[in-house]
Design an enzyme around this catalytic site. Structure first.
Site, PDB file in Angstrom:
ATOM      1  CG  ASP A   1       4.770  -8.828   2.561  1.00 12.86           C
ATOM      2  OD1 ASP A   1       5.564  -8.109   2.138  1.00 12.86           O
ATOM      3  OD2 ASP A   1       3.683  -8.584   1.716  1.00 12.86           O
TER       4      ASP A   1
ATOM      5  CE1 TYR B   1      -0.661  -1.480   2.739  1.00 13.35           C
ATOM      6  CE2 TYR B   1      -0.964  -0.451   4.811  1.00 13.35           C
ATOM      7  CZ  TYR B   1      -1.352  -0.661   3.687  1.00 13.35           C
ATOM      8  OH  TYR B   1      -2.415  -0.069   3.111  1.00 13.35           O
TER       9      TYR B   1
ATOM     10  CG  HIS C   1       1.050   0.040  -1.584  1.00 12.58           C
ATOM     11  ND1 HIS C   1       0.344  -0.637  -2.560  1.00 12.58           N
ATOM     12  CD2 HIS C   1       0.901  -0.858  -0.510  1.00 12.58           C
ATOM     13  CE1 HIS C   1      -0.250  -1.488  -2.095  1.00 12.58           C
ATOM     14  NE2 HIS C   1       0.081  -1.751  -0.983  1.00 12.58           N
TER      15      HIS C   1
ATOM     16  NE  ARG D   1      -9.024   3.482   5.561  1.00  5.70           N
ATOM     17  CZ  ARG D   1      -7.980   2.674   5.275  1.00  5.70           C
ATOM     18  NH1 ARG D   1      -7.759   1.365   5.047  1.00  5.70           N
ATOM     19  NH2 ARG D   1      -6.638   3.438   5.243  1.00  5.70           N
TER      20      ARG D   1
ATOM     21  CD  GLU E   1       0.525  -6.458  -2.392  1.00  9.11           C
ATOM     22  OE1 GLU E   1       1.413  -7.085  -1.187  1.00  9.11           O
ATOM     23  OE2 GLU E   1      -0.435  -5.869  -2.279  1.00  9.11           O
TER      24      GLU E   1
ATOM     25  CD  GLU F   1       5.873  -6.955  -0.896  1.00  6.43           C
ATOM     26  OE1 GLU F   1       6.829  -7.402  -0.096  1.00  6.43           O
ATOM     27  OE2 GLU F   1       4.624  -7.190  -0.913  1.00  6.43           O
TER      28      GLU F   1
ATOM     29  CG  ASP G   1       2.740 -10.499  -1.214  1.00  6.51           C
ATOM     30  OD1 ASP G   1       2.431 -11.731  -0.805  1.00  6.51           O
ATOM     31  OD2 ASP G   1       2.047  -9.515  -0.651  1.00  6.51           O
TER      32      ASP G   1
ATOM     33  NE  ARG H   1      -4.505  -6.426  -4.777  1.00  4.04           N
ATOM     34  CZ  ARG H   1      -3.559  -6.262  -3.752  1.00  4.04           C
ATOM     35  NH1 ARG H   1      -3.611  -6.435  -2.371  1.00  4.04           N
ATOM     36  NH2 ARG H   1      -2.320  -6.002  -4.285  1.00  4.04           N
TER      37      ARG H   1
ATOM     38  CD  GLN I   1      -5.329  -8.650   0.525  1.00  5.07           C
ATOM     39  OE1 GLN I   1      -5.040  -8.781  -0.661  1.00  5.07           O
ATOM     40  NE2 GLN I   1      -4.771  -7.607   1.306  1.00  5.07           N
TER      41      GLN I   1
ATOM     42  CE1 TYR J   1     -10.049  -6.102   4.541  1.00  7.11           C
ATOM     43  CE2 TYR J   1      -8.127  -5.364   5.845  1.00  7.11           C
ATOM     44  CZ  TYR J   1      -9.067  -4.856   5.262  1.00  7.11           C
ATOM     45  OH  TYR J   1      -9.533  -3.846   5.227  1.00  7.11           O
TER      46      TYR J   1
ATOM     47  CE  LYS K   1      -1.448  -9.539   0.626  1.00  8.34           C
ATOM     48  NZ  LYS K   1      -0.753  -8.491  -0.282  1.00  8.34           N
TER      49      LYS K   1
ATOM     50  CB  THR L   1       5.563 -15.263  -1.420  1.00  9.70           C
ATOM     51  OG1 THR L   1       4.462 -15.109  -1.005  1.00  9.70           O
ATOM     52  CG2 THR L   1       6.235 -14.161  -1.544  1.00  9.70           C
TER      53      THR L   1
ATOM     54  CB  THR M   1       2.951  -2.789  -2.638  1.00 10.06           C
ATOM     55  OG1 THR M   1       2.280  -4.143  -2.776  1.00 10.06           O
ATOM     56  CG2 THR M   1       2.903  -2.394  -4.143  1.00 10.06           C
TER      57      THR M   1
ATOM     58  CD  GLU N   1      -0.565   0.853  -5.178  1.00  8.31           C
ATOM     59  OE1 GLU N   1       0.002   2.031  -5.016  1.00  8.31           O
ATOM     60  OE2 GLU N   1       0.179  -0.179  -5.055  1.00  8.31           O
TER      61      GLU N   1
END
Lengths: 408, 408
Positions: A117, A119, A124, A133, A191, A193, A225, A229, A232, A236, A245, A249, A340, A354
């Site tokens: 997968d 990114y 996104h 962050r 997600e 995709e 996907d 959250r 994760q 992670y 995850k 899927t 995503t 999001e």
């Protein structure tokens, strides 16, 4: 409506002809099917009836033999199929092998070898950076514009559209909690995709160049996907997503060959950083690399987002070049997800993370507010691409219902 | 020495009987073999000659049918094999199916479904933390003592011992570099690990409890998780290792059944943190969970480290329980690595990263100094476990030579 008299506007006209695997009514055997309007052609039975040399690729329980046959054969088979459903002499032969879509059972169309997968949507990645962050000077990590970030996922839990998704349990820990707690995920997300399906393998030690993308990739599907959250977030660091995850899927039942998407090819967004040669698609001779796919995300039938695939920063060709540049081999059935898909606008975001800005702004659905998914929710991704002469090429859908865990 | 007259000290005595897949001299067909001393028994041919009901599991080109047969059958087959090589009436029948090990070609013993790699040595994780985050208050991340951290790797590049490993190319960027550069890895490393091989599958949505570990895991092998530290350092934030690992993972040609390792079972290190119930192996009824495996790491035949597997904080049973607690299914052929095995002492570290403290302290080998691997270097991991009555159960070896890239 007779199956062959499709209106030009049908997204599953003979311009499309995506491949899947199905069982006919009352049968348990699986075989390759090709979608035509709201019917499925038993391609293997048709090939046998017509004495086609491709029967050995089509009268099979999964797409892998066809995937392994290589690009020239993919084109030859597609040409044959087009003739079977458009030339009257063939139509009369194959008509008996058409089944109403509603009468068949659709299966996972191919055996998944490795699943990776990526990114690769800048919108996104920037949204995720801003959410998690908020004080960082740059919402992207320093490597983001230099390589398509990716990781391996679990092949064994790739399931076909329509398969229920059991809400996963796991550890979670809010920053203020003294210790992790265990239980069903309370922040279950999607997600949206696009998945790319590898046909032609490559040997270890031999990177696949950008220009060879279409020699190796057979086609694409829609991919959800599913992401927990809360699980994760706690697991992670430092080695990436794992149980957040790996529970499921989902992919669409139809794999659309790249040959059906010629008119959908577009240039990707302008590159803001100089790329190393193996990723550089800015040359005059470079293939455009992008695909104009219009995705729609619906929760319980209510459309909440329309992510544009053309906005992806890294293309599928770049992802394949990166995936193999270290000498990693490809196998028939390898699947890689785009990451995503989120566009620049708020209504173009491909995850609830999001769309609700990490749960801050609930979505208003006809059946109530949503931050993350509730038991019983059905998520459906669908998509289409521009085809010749203004027709649409339908990519089908990938749907899944969230199921609560059985008690005791 | 006749094959059946092995000294008690032979690490491949009838107490061991590991499984592999081989081609006989001059043959291309693959079949299941069982190691006895420095011979390989063609187990399928022996089963057929003896009219054994297990011929359908053993006269096969890979171990997967045997792996899928389940724990009761694994024990039954082992009991039959033990009789064939120890009871004189059977010995005379099977003798003709023994081949000198040096005369056969060994292959990857099973088809790998999903490959997961863990990070379960506290000594290794603390060393890595000290090297890369010297100023951190704790050398472990906050989650480390609460769950066995893991991630998915690439199944398609798992190769058998003896396969050359081509030095991978990729992007790297030192913190002081203005932009990434591309080229062959200059910090190519090993990770000495043990791999666990899943036999019995489990359905989606059904976690495997700690106590059911031995119903699902057939046996173990040695595993070298080759790692390009420079590629990994630049790519791995935020989604974990990808191209720094995916170019190759080597496994031993022999899978040792857990039934051969009864005497090697030991309690893991004392748990310093309270564990959530699904990981809690501290109860009086809990299986000991650990295995006493003595690993040796050699570079060009020179032993540089002897990592003790008994020092692993998280056990293989805990890893399996964690891997499935979110409902992820298991497939026959799933492989999971323990993570780098490092003991508390300097000479017990399982990677060059740790042995040279990130290149600061070169190793002195008979053929010169080493920080990371040079082209032509051969790395060999070997191991044994205590068996009954003081005999050793050999786990064989996993070896690989680093090959430079051919000039374009």
């Amino acid at each position: 409506m007779p199956p062959f008299d499709l209106p030009e506007s049908d997204p599953f006209s003979p311009h499309n002809l995506p491949y899947g695997v199905f069982s006919a009514p009352g049968a348990t055997d699986r075989t390759v099917g090709v979608r035509l309007g709201d019917h499925v052609l038993d391609a293997g039975a048709a090939a046998l009836a017509l004495g086609s040399p491709y029967a050995s690729l089509l009268a099979r329980p999964c797409l892998n033999p066809l995937l392994a046959a290589g690009r020239t054969t993919w084109s030859d088979v597609r040409r044959a199929l087009t003739a079977w459903v458009t030339v009257p002499a063939h139509q009369s032969t194959v008509a008996e092998f058409l089944h109403p879509l509603s009468s068949v059972t659709l299966h996972l169309p191919f055996e998944v070898a490795d699943y990776v997968d990526f990114y690769s949507s800048e919108h996104h990645a920037r949204n995720v950076g801003r959410i998690f962050r908020p004080d960082a000077a740059d919402s992207l990590t320093p490597n983001w514009k230099h390589l398509p970030i990716g990781y391996h996922g679990r092949s064994g839990t790739v399931v076909v559209s329509g398969t229920d998704v059991v809400r996963p349990s796991g550890q979670r820990k809010a920053p203020t909690d003294p210790a992790p707690v265990f239980g069903p995920s309370v922040r279950l997300d999607i997600e949206a995709e696009v998945g790319f399906v590898v046909g032609t393998p490559s040997p270890m030690g031999s990177p696949v160049a950008l220009a060879d993308f279409r020699d190796h990739v057979f086609g694409l599907c829609l991919l959800n996907d599913w992401s927990a959250r809360d699980i994760q977030a706690w697991e992670y660091v430092p080695l990436g997503p794992f149980l957040g995850k790996s529970f499921a899927t989902s992919v669409s039942a139809w794999v659309t060959p790249l040959d059906a998407l010629e008119e959908a090819r577009v240039a990707p967004p302008e590159r803001t950083h100089e790329l190393l040669p193996y990723l550089d698609d800015t040359g005059a001779d470079a293939e455009p690399g992008g695909y104009d796919l219009r995705i729609s995300v619906a929760v319980n039938g209510h459309v909440v987002s329309e992510p544009p695939f053309s906005s992806m920063y890294w293309t599928a060709a770049q992802q394949l070049a990166h995936l193999t540049v270290n000498g990693a081999s490809l196998r028939t059935g390898d699947l890689y997800g785009s990451g995503t898909v989120s566009g620049p606008a708020e209504r173009e975001r491909g995850s609830l993370l999001e769309l609700t800005w990490n749960g801050r702004d609930a979505l208003e659905l006809p059946d109530g507010k949503r931050t993350f998914l509730e038991d019983g929710d059905v998520v459906t991704l669908s998509a289409w691409a521009p085809g010749p002469d203004g027709v649409r090429v339908g990519l089908g859908e990938v749907a899944g219902r969230i199921v609560g865990q059985a008690l005791g």
